[in-house]
Design an enzyme around this catalytic site. Structure first.
Site, PDB file in Angstrom:
ATOM      1  N   GLU A   1      52.823 -44.420 -55.931  1.00  0.00           N
ATOM      2  CA  GLU A   1      52.532 -43.249 -56.772  1.00  0.00           C
ATOM      3  C   GLU A   1      53.652 -42.231 -56.644  1.00  0.00           C
ATOM      4  O   GLU A   1      54.203 -42.074 -55.558  1.00  0.00           O
ATOM      5  CB  GLU A   1      51.216 -42.598 -56.328  1.00  0.00           C
ATOM      6  CG  GLU A   1      50.009 -43.485 -56.546  1.00  0.00           C
ATOM      7  CD  GLU A   1      48.700 -42.804 -56.104  1.00  0.00           C
ATOM      8  OE1 GLU A   1      48.655 -41.566 -55.979  1.00  0.00           O
ATOM      9  OE2 GLU A   1      47.723 -43.521 -55.882  1.00  0.00           O
TER      10      GLU A   1
ATOM     11  N   HIS B   1      45.353 -40.552 -60.287  1.00  0.00           N
ATOM     12  CA  HIS B   1      44.865 -39.994 -59.010  1.00  0.00           C
ATOM     13  C   HIS B   1      44.174 -38.646 -59.218  1.00  0.00           C
ATOM     14  O   HIS B   1      44.544 -37.638 -58.616  1.00  0.00           O
ATOM     15  CB  HIS B   1      46.023 -39.870 -57.990  1.00  0.00           C
ATOM     16  CG  HIS B   1      45.531 -39.830 -56.570  1.00  0.00           C
ATOM     17  ND1 HIS B   1      46.196 -40.418 -55.531  1.00  0.00           N
ATOM     18  CD2 HIS B   1      44.419 -39.260 -56.021  1.00  0.00           C
ATOM     19  CE1 HIS B   1      45.526 -40.206 -54.395  1.00  0.00           C
ATOM     20  NE2 HIS B   1      44.446 -39.508 -54.681  1.00  0.00           N
TER      21      HIS B   1
END
Ligand code: NAD
Length: 304
Positions: free
Chosen positions: A257, A278
């Protein structure tokens, strides 16, 4: 404060402390290290890497406030060795994650999500959209901590059967009144129509859901991951979605990420795959709760 948080909580603490709030600092680690030379507190979300090297740059540091839960971006051993307290915002975003899980599961069961592009294109895929109801389905929770228990509460309200696997919650814990306890992960996976992950990322949970685990799931079952990307072998998951072995998945977290455009392409063309950046634990309401609690935790340590 190196990542985003609720402005009211920043303003409240700014009345008593000198505060540097720059949500872009997470992407400028050298500047952050420079600012930490005099800092007594550091507030992060999940992206700032609180390493031993960063702590070296922060000789005055007393506390790290974590806007959320999950400490995999923080070297907790190094913090302990340096006497730096680490304070997660335990409980403050449980509901947000639990609602993400339930909403995703319901959409995936209904095959509704995959129809979006076809409806826009003027197709009318009613036959392909004969989905399933959520009531009566078995929801298997991997990990039975705070977020899993909140998810179980919502699932029960919908008439789901709740199963859970967590060898660290003792068999006599009253929480098991709300879930059928499984002693084997494989048995839980085989019994669940939807599997939702709620373990922290540690050396023992990395790739807990690998090709063998996915093969143990019911054909057509769905997988929900709002825990940490590293808990799932993403290659194995993509393979199972492409082959049709799994009926769908919802991912809020990823092995790497944030995703680059190139990395994101691995998910292209997959139907019934919900992808979010997220935000499982992040809502307007939870951001307020998490920010307020984090600042309370930090100030408490500073004033000890
Ligand atoms: P928690 O500590 O209350 O619960 C975690 C549970 O996992 C514990 O009960 C523990 O016993 C269990 N566990 C650990 N290793 C296990 C294993 N190998 N097998 C089975 N169970 C195991 O934590 P929580 O507050 O419920 O949060 C869980 C995780 O969710 C966090 O660590 C974080 O990574 C993630 N999270 C994600 C978001 C998001 O926005 N997507 C938000 C909050 C939390």
């Amino acid at each position: 404060i190196s990542e985003f948080m609720d402005q009211d909580a920043v303003d409240a603490v700014s009345q008593r402390y000198e505060v540097v709030y720059d949500a872009g600092l997470v992407d400028r680690p050298e500047e952050l290290a420079g600012l930490l030379a005099e800092a007594r507190a550091l507030v992060v979300r999940n992206r700032t890497q609180v390493t031993a090297a960063l702590l070296e740059a922060a000789p005055q540091l007393k506390v790290v406030g974590r806007l959320g839960v999950g400490l995999d971006n923080i070297d907790t051993a190094a913090c302990k060795a340096r006497g730096v307290a680490v304070c997660p915002a335990t409980g403050a975003n449980d509901l947000a994650v639990a609602e993400w899980v339930i909403a995703s599961a319901m959409l995936l069961f209904r095959l509704a999500f995959s129809a979006r592009a076809q409806v826009i294109d003027g197709l009318w895929p009613r036959g392909a959209c004969m989905g399933r109801e959520t009531a009566g389905k078995a929801l298997g929770l991997v990990g039975f901590g705070n977020i899993a228990k909140e998810t179980a509460r919502l699932a029960r309200a919908l008439g789901m059967r709740v199963l859970a696997y967590d060898p660290y919650v003792p068999a006599d814990d009253p929480a098991w009144a709300g879930a059928q306890r499984f002693e084997s992960l494989t048995a839980l996976l085989a019994a669940s129509d939807a599997v939702s992950l709620h373990v922290p990322l540690t050396d023992s949970t990395r790739h807990l859901i690998d090709a063998a685990a996915i093969a143990a799931m019911k054909p057509g079952a769905i997988l929900l991951n709002a825990a940490r990307g590293g808990v799932v072998d993403e290659d194995a998951l993509v393979g199972a979605l492409r082959s049709g072995a799994l009926g769908g998945a919802a991912l809020d977290v990823y092995e790497h990420e944030p995703l680059t455009q190139e990395y994101g392409q691995r998910f292209a063309g997959l139907d019934n795959l919900i992808l979010t950046p997220h935000i499982g634990g992040v809502t307007v309401e939870s951001n307020e709760r998490v920010s307020k609690l984090t600042m309370e935790n930090v100030v408490r340590v500073l004033e000890e």
